[in-house]
Write an enzyme that holds these catalytic residues in place. Structure first.
Site, PDB file in Angstrom:
ATOM      1  N   GLU A 270       0.846  -1.202   0.000  1.00 21.18           N
ATOM      2  CA  GLU A 270       0.000   0.000   0.000  1.00 21.18           C
ATOM      3  C   GLU A 270       0.873   1.241   0.000  1.00 21.18           C
ATOM      4  OE1 GLU A 270      -2.849   0.770   3.101  1.00 21.18           O
ATOM      5  OE2 GLU A 270      -3.490  -1.321   3.155  1.00 21.18           O
ATOM      6  N   GLU A 324     -13.737   4.677  -0.680  1.00 19.20           N
ATOM      7  CA  GLU A 324     -14.540   3.759   0.124  1.00 19.20           C
ATOM      8  C   GLU A 324     -15.364   4.589   1.104  1.00 19.20           C
ATOM      9  OE1 GLU A 324     -12.423  -0.217   1.005  1.00 19.20           O
ATOM     10  OE2 GLU A 324     -10.790   1.210   0.718  1.00 19.20           O
ATOM     11  N   LYS A 327     -15.863   3.721   5.070  1.00 22.12           N
ATOM     12  CA  LYS A 327     -14.753   3.590   6.008  1.00 22.12           C
ATOM     13  C   LYS A 327     -14.890   4.611   7.138  1.00 22.12           C
ATOM     14  CE  LYS A 327     -10.608   2.412   4.865  1.00 22.12           C
ATOM     15  NZ  LYS A 327      -9.244   2.354   4.304  1.00 22.12           N
ATOM     16  N   GLU A 333      -9.552   9.061   4.939  1.00 24.98           N
ATOM     17  CA  GLU A 333      -9.609   7.615   4.703  1.00 24.98           C
ATOM     18  C   GLU A 333     -10.598   7.263   3.593  1.00 24.98           C
ATOM     19  OE1 GLU A 333      -8.012   4.891   6.001  1.00 24.98           O
ATOM     20  OE2 GLU A 333      -6.605   6.279   6.938  1.00 24.98           O
TER      21      GLU A 333
END
Length: 458
Positions: A270, A324, A327, A333
């Site tokens: 990542e 996303e 999240k 995030e």
């Protein structure tokens, strides 16, 4: 009639041809994380088509979603899947649990779906308790044994993903060292020995974004975003680093070497940069995200590797394919996505095959315009020297501006910097940000070549 052996050989040759064809079209060292903590994502089959329109060569999942794995069948895209942290206990204590996991999550799909790597858990050493940490390596060993039993251990490797918190020290990179214990358990040497024995990589999550958040100075931002900067000198190796990504990866290389395992490869599981964040978060913006991910892609494509491992790009999975929206945690995030759910780009970092110059449909011939990257007028020698040092530090061939080279004369900082800056621009992707150099450079259609000194042009 072809026998079983002949059928197997034909299948092997077909897969080999597919791999060769794909490698000519994609770039296997550029991957992307495919998170699914969202309620608005397109169907996996649609995502597979999107990925095939890019140069992304691998996809990392945070589990083993069968619909995604099936959708990626016959695409040539490598797949990095994972077990949950909760699976670690059963796999550790019961080899049959590992066999069942392989039977359920790999055998129904391989080789049509090109599974290449399995992570046992995620960031266990940083966030797992002592009991989970002590079970991690046995679980990895049992999963490897299960793959060995079905003759897949040489094709599908077993690892586990770590945050950069596994390092006790990382600055300068030569002093990189792992923490001696995790939750009171001494496990790292045993874990890395397993990776070496099985030919598996160490998977890490370096995030220059977080490094900038803890040191939000302009010079740190430039260092993190692959932009022109003064560099950071490592007195032990005499290496000057010009980007945080290389510095963080080489800190892990140093930590591996300090344990006696310098031959273990690294995979970046990542890394990324958010394009939006909360009011108190430092660094999220479209401009910064585009600069980081665009600079990273260009750096990987330059094949320069890192200073401690030159000439070999690190397999890198960018976070993330999509936002996303479900999240939790910090606002940022939820805003790492390279693409929107409607498949449009959040910003362009040159991953689309069409944006790399591959025409979607035939077009009438048009005159091609050649451009070069050169210094702006009036730039000081000090700035040009910094540009020269930075460009040559990125792994390009600066031999022509060294004594005896075709571009050594005139022996001036301005002439040498101009050559090096242009060469970096031409090899790093020919994107506008590759000719930024802290606003000291510009693009021109006038060929700066002279005599025997030829400047590469796009």
């Amino acid at each position: 009639m072809v026998g079983n052996h002949g059928t197997t050989m034909l299948l092997f040759l077909l897969l080999l041809v597919l791999r060769i064809f794909y490698c000519a079209d994609g770039q296997s060292y550029i991957g992307v994380n495919y998170g699914e903590v969202a309620d608005n994502l397109p169907p996996p089959a649609t995502v597979a088509k999107l990925l095939q329109s890019t140069s992304i060569g691998k996809v990392r999942m945070y589990g083993a979603d069968p619909e995604v794995i099936k959708a990626l069948a016959h695409t040539g895209i490598g797949i990095f899947i994972g077990t949950s942290n909760g699976d670690i206990f059963s796999m550790s204590g019961d080899p049959s649990a590992a066999k069942q996991w392989v039977a359920a999550n790999i055998l129904p799909y391989y080789p049509a779906s090109d599974i290449v790597l399995v992570s046992v858990g995620n960031e266990v050493l940083s966030y797992g308790d002592g009991n989970m940490v002590s079970h991690l390596v046995p679980a990895m060993q049992n999963l490897h044994a299960a793959l060995l039993e079905v003759s897949l251990a040489d094709k599908i490797k077993v690892t586990t993903v770590h945050s950069m918190a596994v390092l006790q020290q990382s600055d300068p990179p030569s002093t990189g060292a792992f923490r001696p214990t995790y939750a009171g358990v001494d496990v790292m040497k045993q874990l890395v020995a397993f990776l070496q024995q099985t030919g598996s990589p160490l998977a890490i999550n370096p995030y220059p974004y977080f490094a900038y958040g803890s040191d939000p100075r302009p010079e740190t931002l430039a260092f993190c975003l692959f932009q022109q900067n003064q560099g950071r000198f490592d007195p032990n190796t005499k290496i000057t680093y010009y980007n945080m990504f290389d510095a963080q990866v080489d800190a892990v290389h140093s930590a591996l070497a300090s344990l006696g395992f310098k031959d273990v490869d690294i995979v970046v599981a990542e890394t990324g940069w958010p394009y939006q964040g909360g009011a108190t978060e430092v660094g999220p913006s479209v401009e910064n995200a585009k600069a980081y991910n665009g600079g990273l892609v260009a750096h990987l494509r330059s094949m320069s590797g890192t200073p401690l491992r030159p000439g070999k790009p690190v397999d890198t999975y960018i976070f993330a394919l999509f936002d996303e929206d479900l999240k939790g945690g910090a606002t940022s995030e939820r805003y790492f996505g390279l693409y929107k759910p409607d498949l449009t780009m959040t910003y362009d970092v040159g991953l689309s095959k069409s944006s790399q110059g591959t025409p979607v449909t035939p077009r009438p011939p048009t005159a091609k315009q050649t451009v070069w990257c050169v210094p702006k007028d009036g730039v000081s020698d000090a700035s040009l020297q910094a540009n020269l040092d930075y460009a040559c530090g990125q792994g390009i061939d600066c031999g022509p501006i060294q004594a005896g080279g075709a571009c050594f004369t005139p022996n001036t900082v301005a002439a040498h910097a101009a050559y090096a800056m242009n060469l970096l621009y031409q090899t790093a992707g020919r994107n506008p940000w590759n000719c930024e150099f802290s606003q000291t450079a510009t693009l021109t259609t006038k060929d700066p070549s002279y005599g025997a000194c030829v400047y590469p042009g796009s």
